[in-house]
Design a protein around this motif. Structure first.
Motif, PDB file in Angstrom:
ATOM      1  N   MET A   1      -8.182  -3.271   3.306  1.00  0.00           N
ATOM      2  CA  MET A   1      -7.607  -1.578   2.804  1.00  0.00           C
ATOM      3  C   MET A   1      -7.614  -1.757   1.274  1.00  0.00           C
ATOM      4  O   MET A   1      -7.190  -0.844   0.726  1.00  0.00           O
ATOM      5  CB  MET A   1      -6.270  -1.401   3.474  1.00  0.00           C
TER       6      MET A   1
ATOM      7  N   ILE B   1      -8.832   0.793  -1.462  1.00  0.00           N
ATOM      8  CA  ILE B   1      -8.145   2.096  -1.996  1.00  0.00           C
ATOM      9  C   ILE B   1      -7.771   1.820  -3.288  1.00  0.00           C
ATOM     10  O   ILE B   1      -7.511   2.747  -4.080  1.00  0.00           O
ATOM     11  CB  ILE B   1      -7.131   2.392  -1.178  1.00  0.00           C
ATOM     12  N   PHE B   2      -7.348   0.698  -3.780  1.00  0.00           N
ATOM     13  CA  PHE B   2      -6.921   0.445  -5.117  1.00  0.00           C
ATOM     14  C   PHE B   2      -7.984   0.688  -5.897  1.00  0.00           C
ATOM     15  O   PHE B   2      -7.430   0.927  -7.373  1.00  0.00           O
ATOM     16  CB  PHE B   2      -6.450  -1.107  -5.214  1.00  0.00           C
ATOM     17  N   LEU B   3      -9.233   0.798  -5.602  1.00  0.00           N
ATOM     18  CA  LEU B   3     -10.208   1.190  -6.681  1.00  0.00           C
ATOM     19  C   LEU B   3     -10.581   2.761  -6.282  1.00  0.00           C
ATOM     20  O   LEU B   3     -10.586   3.602  -7.180  1.00  0.00           O
ATOM     21  CB  LEU B   3     -11.562   0.464  -6.335  1.00  0.00           C
TER      22      LEU B   3
ATOM     23  N   VAL C   1     -11.113  14.093 -10.067  1.00  0.00           N
ATOM     24  CA  VAL C   1     -10.492  15.299 -10.226  1.00  0.00           C
ATOM     25  C   VAL C   1     -10.160  15.914 -11.768  1.00  0.00           C
ATOM     26  O   VAL C   1     -10.394  16.770 -12.037  1.00  0.00           O
ATOM     27  CB  VAL C   1      -9.064  15.091  -9.485  1.00  0.00           C
TER      28      VAL C   1
ATOM     29  N   ILE D   1      -8.897   5.268  -5.024  1.00  0.00           N
ATOM     30  CA  ILE D   1      -7.975   6.278  -5.270  1.00  0.00           C
ATOM     31  C   ILE D   1      -7.956   6.631  -6.881  1.00  0.00           C
ATOM     32  O   ILE D   1      -8.136   7.846  -7.235  1.00  0.00           O
ATOM     33  CB  ILE D   1      -6.611   6.198  -4.939  1.00  0.00           C
ATOM     34  N   PRO D   2      -7.946   5.720  -7.743  1.00  0.00           N
ATOM     35  CA  PRO D   2      -8.131   5.982  -8.926  1.00  0.00           C
ATOM     36  C   PRO D   2      -9.282   6.619  -9.376  1.00  0.00           C
ATOM     37  O   PRO D   2      -9.540   7.578 -10.301  1.00  0.00           O
ATOM     38  CB  PRO D   2      -7.920   4.604  -9.816  1.00  0.00           C
TER      39      PRO D   2
ATOM     40  N   TYR E   1       2.191   1.815  -3.402  1.00  0.00           N
ATOM     41  CA  TYR E   1       0.886   2.405  -4.327  1.00  0.00           C
ATOM     42  C   TYR E   1       0.638   3.736  -3.882  1.00  0.00           C
ATOM     43  O   TYR E   1       0.552   4.493  -4.751  1.00  0.00           O
ATOM     44  CB  TYR E   1      -0.244   1.433  -3.814  1.00  0.00           C
TER      45      TYR E   1
ATOM     46  N   LEU F   1      -9.185  10.234  -8.510  1.00  0.00           N
ATOM     47  CA  LEU F   1      -8.499  10.931  -9.617  1.00  0.00           C
ATOM     48  C   LEU F   1      -8.766  11.159 -10.980  1.00  0.00           C
ATOM     49  O   LEU F   1      -8.970  12.052 -11.526  1.00  0.00           O
ATOM     50  CB  LEU F   1      -6.997   9.961 -10.010  1.00  0.00           C
TER      51      LEU F   1
ATOM     52  N   ALA G   1     -13.161  17.084 -12.909  1.00  0.00           N
ATOM     53  CA  ALA G   1     -13.638  18.516 -12.688  1.00  0.00           C
ATOM     54  C   ALA G   1     -12.692  19.560 -13.204  1.00  0.00           C
ATOM     55  O   ALA G   1     -12.904  20.647 -13.629  1.00  0.00           O
ATOM     56  CB  ALA G   1     -13.046  18.520 -11.128  1.00  0.00           C
ATOM     57  N   LEU G   2     -11.367  19.008 -13.469  1.00  0.00           N
ATOM     58  CA  LEU G   2     -10.190  19.744 -13.964  1.00  0.00           C
ATOM     59  C   LEU G   2     -10.702  20.208 -15.680  1.00  0.00           C
ATOM     60  O   LEU G   2     -10.710  21.401 -16.013  1.00  0.00           O
ATOM     61  CB  LEU G   2      -8.912  19.335 -14.074  1.00  0.00           C
TER      62      LEU G   2
ATOM     63  N   ILE H   1       0.807  -1.142   0.053  1.00  0.00           N
ATOM     64  CA  ILE H   1       0.040  -0.129  -0.221  1.00  0.00           C
ATOM     65  C   ILE H   1       0.910   1.179   0.113  1.00  0.00           C
ATOM     66  O   ILE H   1       0.590   2.362  -0.676  1.00  0.00           O
ATOM     67  CB  ILE H   1      -0.923  -0.080   1.289  1.00  0.00           C
TER      68      ILE H   1
END
Lengths: 808, 59
Positions: B1, B4-6, B15, B8-9, A210, B12, B18-19, A207
């Protein structure tokens, strides 16, 4: 609707009863003059009466134009160079004067959109610029300008290649960069919090890797896109062989980024992506605020355009024709009608008139011109039409010379900036040498720890706090001043303002209101009101600047009004023929001037004898005396440098208690006076508003232009008082002094931190993560310290609201 | 945990969207003038005089 006592359109006081009635959406309102009546009814008839509901300031008082000066703009050779094209439409950029609030710009753009043939009209109230797209086969440029002028505003054509497009593009790009950096910072910070917690509580290595790679992916584009201005700046300073402030920024950013990426890819060490993005965002924020302030200041070219008309009436072989000013040559004969500006320098060949040269010389009263007198481009013909033979055109005019003086003065400034740059580059060179030394020493002592120690040195001494120390304070102080109505257009203005110990005022329009007013009316027969009543009625038809003093409500009506240039106005009121103006002019019908009547500027008399005399003067700004005293309390020595009469200047100087005054100064003499002060080692603050002040505004250590002044003066000033008041000046100096105190604190703190941290890091006792924390903390402290400036501190600033006892 | 591999992308991508929207808005000129558009809301689209109501005219 008679009880209000104020004009419905322009909000000017209407004494007594209704002078004119205007019908707006079915209701009758009182207005002060025919011009306001026409404008109000025009607005109402066009269905734009909402203007009166939404406006936040009174509308300008329209002038009843003597001649249609807009018709020439319909001619192809005149409008061709001014127009751009967009598809099949013609596009023109306008600068519109006298707009006062957002409702004004709404009114103008709505009015234009309703002109047949106009397909698009937009106006920005902040800049006063409008862009109009129209079909040339259906409507001419002249009609567009006429429509704006009919509403009471003054349009100026800026031409197709407008600086507006450039500044808009610049602002858009800067805004995009800022937001990219901001979004990137938020993402990276969020993940960095996870990494920090993971570092203290333990985290699954997968993690952790990552999260680091995610940071790398986000930071990369932020660095490349948002950080581009820094790289461009560093490249430029590299090319000119100077170590500018962008160089350490770029080195810090690149090394932190490369080291972080390296560590990420090798799965070891520390990463500083959060510092990189935060650094970029904070620096861009400061630059963005600085840029917005600069853009609002306007450009020199626009102001020049306001002064010189686009066309002139040329006489050749007895034929009069309107030609573009660019086509004029020295030796040409032209006629300058009343109310128009002289397009070039020349000598009067026939006719006599009065000329308003106040913008060029500061002389507040119009100057009589007879055959043989010299006239200069940019001055306003106020008396009668005259014929002049041109002696200099275009770049060789006096006006162009003043502009060149201004440009030279501006180009002389950056020396101070270069000095600061050199000091900074010295620091940068030291840091780089230090880092190199540390790297070499560690390679010799223990190669395995060399990279980490060098990186720590670079991160610890990363000029983050040092380079943030000044911009953050400048940003905070700029924001604080903007709230007080002062716009800072140059970043180094604050520092100079804080150090200023001498202040040079222009007189006309700066210490005074810049408009003639009746200071005293002495009646010979009857009352003051009667005399004023007659005077106003007579002067209503006059374009003479002194006639402005007589603007206002009158119950009398003058018939058979004739303006005698250089002498006065004649008219019939009731059954009596009356004259107002010079003594000899009035004496011609009223008989010799009574001995017991005090001498004054303007006399009034008629066939039945003398009536009154008026003392016309340019009255002092109400706050001027208080401001001068506050400035003296702050330790500044006041001076007056004016182009006006010595008599007018002494009066003002005496009333304000200013000992050092200079009258009848040309722009170059003003510059010489300023340079004498500078040579003696003084930091001079210049306050002015006219074109003739522009060179000294540019050359002074720091300058303030009053917002009501001409655009040229404003464009060369460091600060602009938006409300056109002097009262903000002492406040600004107090704020600037506080700002420079905070800058000093910040610099001391940042250097102390660097000096202590550097040896420790060089010895290898600081791991890079601690160096990053230390750097962030020091930066944070610097920013927080700067933010104190945005808080109001009534105790330390001499607020004008304090009940200070002062004689009026 | 592993979620988060799903997440966070996904974040992004949001984001990025939005940009993109922001860039479009800047390019469209929506940030050039932050003052006058506010007035267009309170202003009537059509002039009041052009839409009279027969027989119900108020003074």
């Amino acid at each position: 609707m008679t009880g209000t006592g104020r004009c419905f359109h322009c909000d000017e006081a209407i004494a007594g009863r209704v002078a004119f009635a205007a019908e707006v959406t079915g209701t009758v309102h009182a207005v002060c003059c025919l011009g306001c009546k026409a404008a109000a009814e025009l607005i109402s008839d066009a269905g734009l009466a909402d203007f009166y509901r939404f406006r936040t300031a009174a509308a300008p008082r329209p002038k009843e134009a003597a001649a249609d000066i807009w018709a020439t703009y319909d001619r192809t050779e005149v409008c061709e160079p001014l127009l751009g094209t967009e598809g099949l439409l013609a596009v023109v950029n306008l600068l519109i004067e006298d707009t006062r609030c957002s409702a004004c710009s709404w009114l103008i753009s709505e009015r234009l959109r309703r002109l047949p043939g106009v397909s698009q009209a937009s106006m920005n109230p902040a800049t006063g610029r409008a862009q109009v797209a129209f079909d040339r086969s259906r409507v001419g440029l002249g009609a567009v300008l006429r429509a704006i002028a009919a509403l009471g505003y003054r349009p100026h054509v800026l031409g197709a290649a407008d600086t507006l497009a450039i500044t808009t593009r610049e602002r858009r790009v800067a805004l995009k960069r800022l937001v990219v950096a901001g979004f990137g910072m938020m993402q990276v910070m969020m993940i960095a919090v996870g990494l920090y917690i993971g570092a203290s509580q333990g985290m699954d290595p997968t993690i952790r890797e990552y999260l680091r790679i995610t940071c790398l992916i986000v930071t990369g584009p932020v660095l490349v896109y948002a950080g581009r201005p820094f790289f461009a700046g560093a490249l430029a300073s590299w090319r000119s062989r100077q170590l500018g402030m962008d160089v350490p920024v770029v080195i810090g950013l690149s090394l932190a980024f490369i080291a972080s990426s390296w560590n990420t890819l090798l799965h070891r060490g520390e990463v500083y992506f959060d510092s990189v993005t935060m650094f970029i965002f904070l620096l861009l924020l400061g630059r963005y605020v600085e840029m917005s302030a600069r853009h609002r200041a306007g450009s020199t070219a626009d102001a020049l355009l306001r002064l010189v008309p686009a066309t002139a009436l040329r006489i050749r072989d007895g034929v009069r024709e309107r030609v573009p000013v660019i086509a004029l040559m020295a030796g040409d004969r032209i006629i300058v009608p009343v109310g128009e500006c002289f397009p070039a320098d020349g000598r009067v060949t026939s006719g006599s008139t009065d000329v308003d040269e106040s913008l060029l010389t500061g002389e507040s009263l119009p100057i009589p011109k007879a055959p043989g007198s010299l006239t200069v481009a940019g001055s306003l013909n106020t008396g009668a039409p005259v014929e002049i033979a041109l002696s200099a055109v275009g770049q060789s005019t006096v006006l162009a010379g003043i502009v060149r003086l201004l440009e030279r003065a501006q180009s002389e400034r950056p020396r101070i900036a270069r000095l600061a740059d050199r000091a900074a580059s010295g620091f940068v060179a030291c840091v780089l040498l230090g880092a190199l030394l540390v790297a070499l020493l560690w390679l010799w002592v223990d190669p395995s720890r060399a990279f980490e120690a060098t990186l720590s040195v670079l991160v610890v001494t990363c000029p983050c706090a040092l380079s943030l120390a000044t911009p953050t304070v400048v940003t905070a102080a700029t924001a604080a001043l903007a709230r007080q109505g002062l716009l800072v257009t140059r970043a180094d203005a604050l520092e100079a303002l804080a150090r200023a110990d001498h202040v040079v005022f222009d007189k006309t329009g700066t210490l005074t209101l810049g408009q003639p007013q009746i200071e005293k009316a002495v009646p010979y027969v009857g009352t003051v009101d009667e005399a004023l009543n007659i005077g106003r009625a007579l002067e209503q038809g006059s374009e003479h600047p002194l006639a402005l003093a007589f603007a206002g409500f009158t119950t009398a009506t003058a018939t058979a009004v004739a303006v005698h240039p250089g002498a006065g106005v004649e008219g019939i009121i009731g059954t009596e023929r009356l004259r107002i103006g010079h003594t000899s002019f009035v004496e011609a019908i009223a008989g010799p001037r009574p001995k017991d009547l005090p001498t004054a500027s303007i006399d009034l008399g008629g066939e039945h004898g003398w009536r009154a005399t008026f003392q016309i003067g340019d009255s002092l700004r109400p706050e001027a005396a208080r401001v001068v005293r506050q400035l003296e309390a702050l330790g500044l020595t006041p001076h007056i440098a004016s182009g006006d009469h010595p008599l007018a200047v002494t009066t003002v100087a005496a009333r304000l208690g200013i000992k050092d005054w200079h009258a009848r100064l040309t722009p170059s003499a003003k510059l010489a006076l300023l340079q004498r002060l500078i040579v003696r080692g003084h930091q001079v603050l210049v306050v002015g508003d006219g074109i003739n002040d522009a060179p000294i505004l540019g050359a002074a250590a720091v300058s303030v232009a009053l917002g009501s002044g001409s655009a040229l003066a404003q464009s060369s000033a460091d600060l602009i008082a938006l409300r056109g008041e002097l009262a903000t000046l002492p406040l600004a100096i107090a704020t600037a002094r506080r700002a420079s105190r905070v800058i000093r604190q910040n610099l001391i703190w940042a250097s102390a931190y660097n000096l202590i941290a550097l040896p420790i890091a060089a010895l290898g006792w600081v791991p890079p993560w601690l160096a990053a924390v230390g750097m962030s903390t020091s930066s944070l402290l610097v920013v927080l310290n700067a933010l104190r400036l945005t808080r109001r501190e009534p105790s330390s600033a001499p607020t004008p609201a304090l009940p200070v006892a002062c004689p009026a | 945990m592993t979620i988060i591999f799903l997440l966070i992308p996904l974040g992004l991508v949001l984001v990025g969207a939005a940009l993109w929207a922001f860039f479009w808005a800047v390019g469209d000129g929506q940030f050039d003038d932050l003052e006058s558009p506010g007035w267009s809301v309170v202003a009537d689209d059509t002039p009041a005089l052009e839409t009279p109501i027969d027989g119900e005219q108020t003074g």
